[in-house]
Design a protein around this motif. Structure first.
Motif, PDB file in Angstrom:
ATOM      1  N   THR A 189     -26.115  -7.033 -19.398  1.00  0.00           N
ATOM      2  CA  THR A 189     -25.746  -6.145 -18.300  1.00  0.00           C
ATOM      3  C   THR A 189     -24.420  -5.452 -18.578  1.00  0.00           C
ATOM      4  N   PHE A 190     -23.449  -6.196 -19.106  1.00  0.00           N
ATOM      5  CA  PHE A 190     -22.151  -5.587 -19.403  1.00  0.00           C
ATOM      6  C   PHE A 190     -22.288  -4.498 -20.467  1.00  0.00           C
ATOM      7  N   ILE A 191     -23.035  -4.785 -21.514  1.00  0.00           N
ATOM      8  CA  ILE A 191     -23.196  -3.801 -22.595  1.00  0.00           C
ATOM      9  C   ILE A 191     -23.925  -2.558 -22.089  1.00  0.00           C
ATOM     10  N   ARG A 192     -24.904  -2.759 -21.198  1.00  0.00           N
ATOM     11  CA  ARG A 192     -25.665  -1.618 -20.677  1.00  0.00           C
ATOM     12  C   ARG A 192     -24.853  -0.755 -19.717  1.00  0.00           C
ATOM     13  N   THR A 193     -23.981  -1.389 -18.954  1.00  0.00           N
ATOM     14  CA  THR A 193     -23.325  -0.672 -17.852  1.00  0.00           C
ATOM     15  C   THR A 193     -21.885  -0.272 -18.151  1.00  0.00           C
ATOM     16  N   HIS A 194     -21.394  -0.561 -19.359  1.00  0.00           N
ATOM     17  CA  HIS A 194     -20.032  -0.188 -19.716  1.00  0.00           C
ATOM     18  C   HIS A 194     -20.014   0.555 -21.052  1.00  0.00           C
ATOM     19  N   LYS A 195     -19.032   1.397 -21.174  1.00  0.00           N
ATOM     20  CA  LYS A 195     -18.814   2.068 -22.450  1.00  0.00           C
ATOM     21  C   LYS A 195     -18.120   1.087 -23.385  1.00  0.00           C
ATOM     22  N   THR A 196     -18.804   0.708 -24.459  1.00  0.00           N
ATOM     23  CA  THR A 196     -18.285  -0.330 -25.346  1.00  0.00           C
ATOM     24  C   THR A 196     -17.985   0.227 -26.722  1.00  0.00           C
ATOM     25  N   THR A 197     -17.206  -0.540 -27.465  1.00  0.00           N
ATOM     26  CA  THR A 197     -16.883  -0.160 -28.839  1.00  0.00           C
ATOM     27  C   THR A 197     -18.035  -0.547 -29.760  1.00  0.00           C
ATOM     28  N   GLU A 198     -17.918  -0.202 -31.017  1.00  0.00           N
ATOM     29  CA  GLU A 198     -18.975  -0.509 -31.986  1.00  0.00           C
ATOM     30  C   GLU A 198     -19.025  -2.007 -32.263  1.00  0.00           C
ATOM     31  N   ALA A 199     -20.230  -2.554 -32.301  1.00  0.00           N
ATOM     32  CA  ALA A 199     -20.393  -3.987 -32.560  1.00  0.00           C
ATOM     33  C   ALA A 199     -19.916  -4.324 -33.968  1.00  0.00           C
ATOM     34  N   SER A 200     -19.173  -5.421 -34.092  1.00  0.00           N
ATOM     35  CA  SER A 200     -18.628  -5.818 -35.395  1.00  0.00           C
ATOM     36  C   SER A 200     -19.567  -6.775 -36.111  1.00  0.00           C
ATOM     37  N   ILE A 201     -19.287  -6.995 -37.382  1.00  0.00           N
ATOM     38  CA  ILE A 201     -20.074  -7.941 -38.167  1.00  0.00           C
ATOM     39  C   ILE A 201     -19.897  -9.361 -37.640  1.00  0.00           C
ATOM     40  N   TYR A 202     -18.768  -9.596 -36.953  1.00  0.00           N
ATOM     41  CA  TYR A 202     -18.516 -10.933 -36.428  1.00  0.00           C
ATOM     42  C   TYR A 202     -19.358 -11.214 -35.182  1.00  0.00           C
ATOM     43  N   PHE A 203     -19.740 -10.162 -34.470  1.00  0.00           N
ATOM     44  CA  PHE A 203     -20.719 -10.327 -33.391  1.00  0.00           C
ATOM     45  C   PHE A 203     -22.027 -10.837 -33.986  1.00  0.00           C
ATOM     46  N   GLU A 204     -22.403 -10.233 -35.120  1.00  0.00           N
ATOM     47  CA  GLU A 204     -23.621 -10.668 -35.815  1.00  0.00           C
ATOM     48  C   GLU A 204     -23.510 -12.117 -36.264  1.00  0.00           C
ATOM     49  N   THR A 205     -22.308 -12.507 -36.685  1.00  0.00           N
ATOM     50  CA  THR A 205     -22.113 -13.882 -37.145  1.00  0.00           C
ATOM     51  C   THR A 205     -22.414 -14.872 -36.030  1.00  0.00           C
ATOM     52  N   TYR A 206     -21.869 -14.596 -34.861  1.00  0.00           N
ATOM     53  CA  TYR A 206     -22.141 -15.472 -33.722  1.00  0.00           C
ATOM     54  C   TYR A 206     -23.632 -15.497 -33.391  1.00  0.00           C
TER      55      TYR A 206
END
Length: 748
Positions: free
Chosen positions: A632-649
């Protein structure tokens, strides 16, 4: 419940589709019998009425094609079974094997789902009525009249459906808004740590009901779109439904980390109280929307919710000024995130109000989903489904065998003990028998209670009033009420079914006491047979089957996580695949909650794994709420580019979930990599968080007391996403290590 609420419930009941269908069935059956009575041809009228009675249970709303197919199939089975029962006039020992095969086949059809189970019910009722000898001596004429009566009832109910196509949809939307309102009310109380466990259980059960309503609405609104797609009113109802689904997701999405909420409650209880009040106000607003949809009541405008939102905003500012800064910054960001969710929730409610305000306008309404039919859960009617389930590992196969054995036992008991109207034993078994023990036991209690109460009431009326016209009127009213309550209030339905039967026999024979006596005895025999059968004959204990349900829930959560991950990397228009994954995850969680509920109804001796199943249920629900919050947060807010560390998690979470599924003796193919360690990912997130805090500290030094919206959004993003990733990872570990009691205790 006050007098006004009783009045409202009564008016809703008599204006509902269940009651109107009960009236339609009663009118049709009484008219046929009355005309036949006038022409001294009662058997003809009875046969025609039986045709209506057999078709009525399968008359459920939904796709028009499926509805007609279900009713015609039910009629075909009813006529076929009637003919077969009439032709089998041989030695009972030669009949029993044929009866066994017929009953098994009829019950086995329910493998195709809910609508098929209603068709199954018709076939079994026709089989039971064959023992009542209601059709006279001419079997072919009796069967033909049943077919004619059934076809006529299909015709008049189809006319009714065409004349009132939207009433049922409005009622479903109203009920969905009402249950969603209750869901928000429960969420408002989750800040109370002492009541949290009970509230979560209540929430599980409520979500099961909401999921069922969502599925019914999908079939009703989307399944009939070819017919009603040109209607702007129908399009607006779909939009209302979409908003209600989003409201449920938003309400599940927060609060997630109860530990953080508890900290906030200790540090700043005024905020928790203010959010509770806001949730209650929005719950009341959804109830107003429900009243509009069900009763047509006007939605009164007010400013309480905007005022409460502003009050919470002011509280945050007060906290900001009174607490040490920047130490208070993480808590301020948490409160801002909570407030953002509530504002999104309110926007959805306002959207529904705007749509309903123009529900009948003629201006063109466009739906954003070109392939909206994808959201209907399809039913596979292929022969392969019968083949796949033809084994003792199938719950429906075991249920069909069990039912056939018990029906044969009921026939033998009636035969050897020469019980009056012994087919009531069979009728009781058919009505209360369910594939699992818990539901059968509950239904048995309800059936016996309803029969005893109905029998005593009927006996009192018959003994006090000796007037056949009173019996006729009471019998007709009882028929209407019984059919109206059958789906939602089985005790009430059982009461009125018994009343109807007693009044019918009071017209035919004077000894009503014997009628009540034998009906109660036969009902108790049938209920006892059903309970014993479910417990000892090929029992299908839920705890033995629930591993597949748990594994399926985890798999659907994995699919939902992957869609969130994909959308975070490529934020364009929200794809249907995302929405489908979200829908499947919510439905799977509802199925798991229902399975857990059924497990809790089983004998204590079979609940050795109860604690583990409960932990699986709670952890999967916690995981889903965290996913909903993240998505919901990602859909409803303007976010920065996802990092490789997001992928790691994400990869580490997937690895843990895979291990959890394998622990359930399941196999799953997942792709993940470990290019970066989890420590590196955590270090990166902490650095990003510190970098933003340093920027803010520098702004404060330069005299900028008010944070910019851009920086605030970035700080909220880093905090919420990092917290959700850590939380999802912890929950995935807990799922993997489910046998540890300490793991569960750490979670709460």
């Amino acid at each position: 419940m006050n007098l006004q609420q009783l009045k409202t419930n009564f008016l809703r009941f008599i204006s509902g589709t269940d009651f109107s269908k009960g009236v339609l069935l009663a009118f049709d059956m009484v008219l046929k019998v009355s005309v036949a009575y006038y022409f001294d041809a009662i058997p003809i009228g009875v046969s025609l009425a039986i045709g209506s009675f057999l078709v009525a249970p399968s008359d459920v709303p939904g796709n028009l094609k499926h509805r007609l197919f279900g009713m015609l199939t039910a009629l075909f089975l009813g006529v076929s079974v009637t003919l077969l029962s009439g032709l089998l006039q041989m030695n009972i020992w030669l009949e029993l094997p044929i009866y066994f095969v017929v009953i098994f086949f009829l019950a086995y059809i329910s493998v195709y789902g809910f609508r098929a189970s209603l068709v199954t019910f018709t076939g079994l009722i026709a089989f039971v009525l064959g023992f009542a000898n209601l059709g006279g001596d001419n079997l072919i004429m009796h069967a033909a009249l049943i077919a004619a009566g059934g076809l006529w009832f299909i015709f008049i109910t189809s006319i009714y459906w065409i004349l009132r196509p939207e009433k049922h949809q409005e009622l479903l939307l109203g009920e969905t808004a009402q249950l969603t309102s209750k869901f928000l009310a429960i969420r408002s109380k989750l800040g109370n740590r002492n009541e949290r466990e009970n509230l979560l259980k209540e929430q599980f059960n409520l979500q099961i009901s909401i999921n069922d309503l969502h599925e019914s609405l999908r079939e009703s609104l989307i399944g009939n779109r070819k017919r009603s797609g040109r209607s702007n009113s129908a399009r607006r109802k779909i939009l209302v439904f979409i908003e209600l689904v989003d409201i449920l997701e938003l309400s599940i999405a927060h609060p997630v980390n109860f530990q953080k909420v508890d900290e906030l409650n200790e540090d700043f209880p005024e905020m928790i109280s203010a959010i509770e009040k806001l949730l209650i106000l929005m719950s009341d607003r959804l109830q107003d929307i429900s009243n509009f949809l069900i009763d047509g009541k006007t939605i009164q405008s007010h400013k309480k919710i905007p005022e409460q939102l502003q009050f919470i905003d002011d509280l945050i500012e007060t906290y900001k000024k009174t607490e040490p800064y920047p130490q208070s910054r993480p808590m301020i960001l948490l409160m801002r995130n909570l407030l953002d969710y509530e504002k999104k929730q309110y926007e959805k409610i306002l959207s529904i109000e705007r749509i309903l305000g123009a529900i009948n306008d003629r201006n063109k309404v466009k739906l954003g989903h070109r392939k909206i039919e994808q959201f209907i859960t399809p039913t596979d009617y292929s022969f392969s489904i019968l083949k796949e389930n033809f084994s003792l590992s199938s719950t429906i196969f075991r249920h069909s065998l069990r039912l056939a054995i018990l029906m044969i036992a009921g026939i033998l008991i009636g035969h050897f003990f020469h019980l009056q109207n012994s087919y009531w034993i069979l009728l009781t078994i058919v009505v209360i028998m369910r594939p699992n023990y818990g539901l059968t036991k509950e239904r048995s209690k309800q059936r016996i209670l309803g029969t005893v109460i109905g029998g005593l009431l009927a006996l009192a009326i018959v003994l006090l009033i000796e007037n056949p016209w009173v019996y006729v009127v009471c019998g007709v009213v009882s028929l209407i009420m019984a059919f109206s309550m059958l789906q939602k209030n089985y005790v009430g339905a059982a009461i009125f079914i018994t009343l109807m039967v007693v009044f019918l026999y009071a017209l035919i024979q004077p000894d009503a006491v014997n009628v009540v006596q034998f009906r109660i005895i036969d009902t108790i025999i049938g209920a006892v047979l059903a309970i014993i059968g479910n417990k000892f004959i090929l029992p299908a204990w839920e705890h033995l089957e629930i591993e597949n349900t748990i594994a399926n829930t985890i798999e659907k959560n994995i699919a939902y996580l992957k869609e969130i991950d994909k959308y975070y990397h490529n934020k364009e228009k929200l794809s249907n695949s995302y929405k489908l994954a979200r829908k499947e995850a919510f439905l799977a969680m509802g199925n798991l909650s229902a399975a857990f509920q059924r497990t809790s109804q089983e004998p204590k001796s079979n609940q050795k794994q109860y604690a583990s199943i409960y932990r699986y249920t709670v952890l999967n629900y916690t995981f889903l709420t965290s996913l909903a919050s993240l998505g919901t947060f990602i859909r409803t807010h303007k976010t920065t580019e996802a990092s490789i560390y997001f992928e790691t998690y994400v990869n580490y979470i997937l690895k843990n979930l895979q291990a959890a599924i394998q622990k359930l003796n399941q196999s799953v193919q997942l792709e993940y990599n470990e290019d970066y360690s989890l420590d590196a990912a955590e270090e990166y997130l902490e650095k990003e968080n510190q970098k933003l805090h340093d920027i803010r500290d520098q702004e404060v030094k330069e005299g900028y007391q008010e944070i910019s919206n851009t920086l605030r959004t970035k700080m909220q993003e880093v905090q919420l996403i990092s917290e959700q990733l850590k939380w999802l990872h912890q929950v995935s570990i807990n799922l993997k290590n489910i046998t540890s009691k300490k793991t569960y205790e750490r979670l709460f």
